[in-house]
Design an enzyme around this catalytic site. Structure first.
Site, PDB file in Angstrom:
ATOM      1  N   LYS A  43      -0.667 -16.147  -4.894  1.00  0.00           N
ATOM      2  CA  LYS A  43       0.024 -17.108  -3.890  1.00  0.00           C
ATOM      3  C   LYS A  43      -0.486 -18.490  -3.995  1.00  0.00           C
ATOM      4  O   LYS A  43       0.079 -19.241  -3.221  1.00  0.00           O
ATOM      5  CB  LYS A  43      -0.682 -16.343  -2.550  1.00  0.00           C
TER       6      LYS A  43
HETATM    7  N1  PMP Z   1       0.791  -8.240  -3.555  1.00  0.00           N
HETATM    8  C1  PMP Z   1       0.042  -9.031  -2.786  1.00  0.00           C
HETATM    9  C2  PMP Z   1      -1.425  -8.527  -2.707  1.00  0.00           C
HETATM   10  C3  PMP Z   1       0.543  -9.980  -1.912  1.00  0.00           C
HETATM   11  O1  PMP Z   1      -0.312 -10.743  -0.950  1.00  0.00           O
HETATM   12  C4  PMP Z   1       1.878 -10.282  -1.967  1.00  0.00           C
HETATM   13  C5  PMP Z   1       2.440 -11.213  -0.920  1.00  0.00           C
HETATM   14  N2  PMP Z   1       2.999 -10.839   0.116  1.00  0.00           N
HETATM   15  C6  PMP Z   1       2.763  -9.502  -2.959  1.00  0.00           C
HETATM   16  C7  PMP Z   1       2.158  -8.621  -3.808  1.00  0.00           C
HETATM   17  C8  PMP Z   1       4.198  -9.936  -2.858  1.00  0.00           C
HETATM   18  O2  PMP Z   1       4.411 -11.013  -3.475  1.00  0.00           O
HETATM   19  P1  PMP Z   1       5.882 -11.934  -2.985  1.00  0.00           P
HETATM   20  O3  PMP Z   1       5.470 -12.379  -1.464  1.00  0.00           O
HETATM   21  O4  PMP Z   1       5.979 -13.047  -3.847  1.00  0.00           O
HETATM   22  O5  PMP Z   1       6.735 -10.882  -2.884  1.00  0.00           O
END
Ligand code: PMP
Length: 337
Positions: A43
């Site tokens: 992130k």
């Molecule tokens: N895995 C984790 C631990 C996350 O924090 C996130 C973010 N919500 C994701 C996967 C999914 O990524 P995205 O939000 O880019 O779809």
């Protein structure tokens, strides 16, 4: 050789072959390990990009305050970038999140407002309502809104996608990524499909989330929505960052399989990762028939295991949920007999 500040260390994460947990898959399976980012998660990439784009468009002004409803990885990425760039951060979250998560954000000077979990989103006390109210009332403030802010997926189009293409020398045949806001999978998919439209994009969803059914039927089915344990992926709405046209297939993984696989990855590969990593690798095994010899599969490993020490890495937590299989007598059990 040095970096000018910690933000310059974001990205260029390692790609590591999985040798044990994926041994039944005929393909080469590679993990894109995002824990080397300064906030220990993928992130950081999108948090910085959302901030930079808001600076360029004038939405975020010098000395401004960033307000977002998050307690997790996005908050960490925003908080770190805010330190370097001189912004304040206020995060709203719910009381179901662990105190350690709030403390981690506060470590970077962020203010965290804890709101009750068991209220409707429209309730003025909900973390959605509180963050919207703060955005209206705090002067010089800006709300990134990671779900619908397309700088999120753009970050992955510009950095994660090209890294994967170069690290596999263009040999990647399949991408597997958990889908939450959708930014990761959609941004990487857009880059990879431009390079080679035959690359298959496989999204990981959870039971209790709407994505898979929506992809397969075009119907937003409220009956798909119920509480689940898996963190970071699945949603009860359709964020603008999920580009369904780029995702070839969604695979749902249970909370139990995700939790147990998260532990197995640490114990068999020595990679300490979060809950959604377990979902992604369990999903890989469920989709075994999709892969053949010579294929190169890349799986995104989004975050670090430390955030889950009290959860899937804790035997009592697993036992309470009936997730622990093959219970063995531990040294502690013998002593307490
Ligand atoms: N895995 C984790 C631990 C996350 O924090 C996130 C973010 N919500 C994701 C996967 C999914 O990524 P995205 O939000 O880019 O779809």
């Amino acid at each position: 050789m040095w970096y000018n500040n910690i933000l310059d260390t974001i990205g260029n994460t390692p790609l590591v072959k999985l040798n044990k947990v994926a041994k039944d898959i005929p393909a080469t399976v590679l993990a894109k390990i995002e824990t080397t980012n300064p906030g220990n998660s993928i992130k950081d990439r999108m948090a910085l990009k959302m901030i930079e784009d808001a600076e360029k468009s004038g939405k975020l002004k010098p000395g401004g305050t960033i307000i977002e409803g998050t307690s997790g990885n996005t908050g960490m990425g925003l908080a770190i970038a805010a330190v370097i760039k001189g912004y304040k951060c206020i995060f709203t979250s719910t009381d179901k999140q662990s105190k350690e998560k709030f403390d981690a954000l506060r470590a970077f000077g962020a203010e965290v407002i804890v709101c009750p979990t068991n209220v409707e989103p429209e309730d003025p006390r909900s973390y959605y309502s509180v963050s919207s109210r703060l955005e209206r009332e705090v002067p010089n403030s800006w709300k990134p809104n990671q779900y619908d802010n397309l700088s999120n997926s753009q970050a992955h189009y510009e950095s994660t996608g090209p890294e994967i293409w170069e690290q596999t020398e263009g040999k990647i045949t399949h991408l597997i990524a958990g889908v939450g806001t959708g930014g990761t999978i959609s941004g990487i998919a857009r880059y990879l499909k431009e390079k080679n439209p035959a690359i298959q994009i496989l999204g990981i969803d959870t039971y209790g989330s709407v994505f898979k059914k929506y992809k397969e039927t075009g119907v937003f089915d409220k009956n798909e929505i119920y509480p689940y344990i898996t963190e970071g992926i699945g949603e009860d709405f359709l964020p603008q960052n999920v580009d369904f046209s780029l995702i070839d297939h969604f695979e749902k993984v249970t909370d139990k399989d995700a939790a147990l696989m998260t532990r197995e990855i640490a114990r068999k590969e020595g990679i300490f990762s979060g809950n959604s990593t377990g979902s992604a690798v369990a999903g890989l095994l469920q989709m075994k028939d999709k892969f053949k010899e010579g294929d190169v599969v890349v799986i995104i490993f989004p975050d670090h295991g430390t955030r889950y020490l009290g959860k899937m890495y804790n035997d009592d937590w697993l036992r309470d949920r009936g997730f622990l299989k093959d219970e063995k007598l531990t040294a502690r059990d013998i002593i307490s007999k």
